[in-house]
Design an enzyme around this catalytic site. Structure first.
Site, PDB file in Angstrom:
ATOM      1  N   SER A 184      16.909 -14.370 -23.951  1.00 35.37           N
ATOM      2  CA  SER A 184      17.815 -13.375 -23.410  1.00 35.37           C
ATOM      3  C   SER A 184      18.967 -14.022 -22.627  1.00 35.37           C
ATOM      4  CB  SER A 184      17.019 -12.387 -22.560  1.00 35.37           C
ATOM      5  OG  SER A 184      17.779 -11.259 -22.282  1.00 35.37           O
ATOM      6  N   ASP A 352      15.283  -4.327 -30.832  1.00 32.27           N
ATOM      7  CA  ASP A 352      15.881  -4.870 -29.612  1.00 32.27           C
ATOM      8  C   ASP A 352      17.183  -4.135 -29.325  1.00 32.27           C
ATOM      9  OD1 ASP A 352      16.953  -6.399 -27.553  1.00 32.27           O
ATOM     10  OD2 ASP A 352      16.207  -8.279 -28.375  1.00 32.27           O
ATOM     11  N   HIS A 381      12.750  -6.385 -27.189  1.00 28.49           N
ATOM     12  CA  HIS A 381      13.283  -7.516 -26.423  1.00 28.49           C
ATOM     13  C   HIS A 381      12.201  -8.312 -25.705  1.00 28.49           C
ATOM     14  CE1 HIS A 381      16.941  -9.362 -24.798  1.00 28.49           C
ATOM     15  NE2 HIS A 381      16.328  -9.460 -23.633  1.00 28.49           N
TER      16      HIS A 381
END
Length: 411
Positions: A184, A352, A381
């Site tokens: 991320s 996601d 995610h």
């Protein structure tokens, strides 16, 4: 977003957004106004090695390094407990966490499920990064955490100062190129850092989980609502510089949102997308370590990316941009500057809502190389970090990618 996503909740109505606004204001107020005795939730002051890694049976050492702008960062070095103490270490791999998280994120599940332990068991020389402001790092050479200037940074600084210093340090200690893993925000940092030739030359290959350089197609409803409300500007207007969700008021608000109202896994969905394999039964344990502090400026930089659809330095406005950058708009990070010879591996999910496939396509179009891709249709995610089957679905593929370079050793 990569970490707060474990605890905040969905926008079923405007009421949910109000809760978030109140939460930010309350936690920021506590952070700015608490005395030295502290009004927040107490946390164990023991270092990460002794608190989470060594109890699992893995040798671990603590390292401190100083960035060029004076922040003192913690690095942990982890190896397999099953290996001979004097055996030669395998190739170094640096794990870089996401937003509102820290190095503990790679060790929150069992030894057979956590990427940090799994890499160590495969013989890798595992290094664990912790950016400025997080629980495991050590402040600044001259600034107090109560000083607003301590929080005057965004992911751009985390990439060009924190991550750059970590890579330099590991390369110097090991006399070797390293493998880089990011999740991320850790991928935003990685991609920005790898546009710098002096950093890229120290990296053997990079593996990016939920890769982000563009955020223009974010579809998470609560995130989009906060962006449309200009929540980032509200926070700045309130004089809040540190975002700290571990204050007593903040924790109580989070508990009131989750407890008896809606499942935290449903809350997660509105920020990250639907996670197929997140272990909701471990939320209480995760919350012993997450979320970690970050800066209001960092949140604002991320929201700028969503609004503008750009992968660029922080936008200060026309006049300050001219003073700092010599141009009206902030300079973009040019992904074409990442060397074509640098191998990249990327894993992304169909659910996601942050690392959207349309944004990933923009990234792929700009890169000179063709990364190896792993697509998992039902992953969201968070599944890539704490998914129940992430080892089989994701990590085994990543390790094969690293081992294809013929430098890693098996446990």
């Amino acid at each position: 977003m990569l970490g707060v996503d474990m605890v905040l909740g969905p926008s079923r109505s405007a009421e949910s957004v109000v809760v978030v606004v109140v939460l930010l204001a309350a936690t920021g107020f506590v952070s700015l106004c608490s005395s030295d005795s502290g009004e927040g939730i107490a946390v164990d002051s023991a270092p990460l090695c002794s608190l989470l890694i060594e109890p699992a049976g893995y040798p671990c050492s603590e390292h401190t390094l100083q960035t060029k702008d004076g922040y003192l960062l913690a690095l942990q070095r982890v190896s397999s407990g099953s290996r001979d103490l004097w055996a030669q270490r395998g190739p170094p791999v640096l794990l870089q966490h996401g937003l509102f998280m820290a190095g503990d994120a790679w060790f929150l599940d069992s030894k057979g499920q956590s990427l940090g332990f799994i890499l160590a068991d495969h013989g890798f020389d595992v290094w664990v990064g912790n950016v400025r402001g997080t629980r495991w790092s050590h402040g600044h050479v001259s600034l107090s955490e109560k000083d607003k200037n301590f929080w005057d940074w965004s992911w751009e600084d985390l990439a060009l100062y924190d991550l750059a210093e970590m890579i330099h340090h590991i390369s110097s200690i090991t006399s070797s190129k390293l493998f880089l893993v990011g999740h991320s925000q850790g991928t935003i940092m990685s991609l920005a850092a790898l546009t710098q030739p002096d950093i890229a030359e120290m990296v053997e290959a990079a593996a990016l989980l939920c890769p982000i350089s563009y955020l223009g197609h974010v579809s998470a409803p609560l995130v989009l609502r906060m962006v449309s409300m200009h929540l980032d500007q509200m926070v700045v207007a309130l004089g809040i510089h540190q975002l700290n969700f571990r204050s007593e008021i903040g924790v109580n608000l989070l508990d009131s949102v989750c407890d008896g109202h809606i499942e935290c896994n449903d809350l997660l969905t509105s920020i990250t997308g639907k996670n197929c394999c997140f272990n909701n039964s471990r939320v209480d344990f995760y919350l012993e370590y997450e979320p970690q502090p970050s800066s209001s400026k960092n949140l604002r930089h991320l929201f700028q990316m969503i609004r503008k659809g750009s992968f660029a330095k922080y936008d200060y406005g026309f006049f300050k941009n001219m003073k700092i950058y010599g141009q009206l708009k902030p300079p973009a990070f040019d992904l074409k500057h990442i060397p074509q010879t640098l191998p990249l591996w990327m894993a992304y999910g169909g659910n996601d809502a942050l690392a959207d496939m349309a944004d990933l396509q923009l990234t792929l179009e700009e890169l000179q190389s063709k990364p190896e891709l792993l697509y998992i249709e039902n992953y969201g995610h968070v599944d890539f970090l704490v998914g129940l089957k992430a080892k089989e679905d994701v990590y085994d593929h990543m390790i094969r990618f690293f081992m294809s370079f013929g430098k890693s050793s098996s446990s």
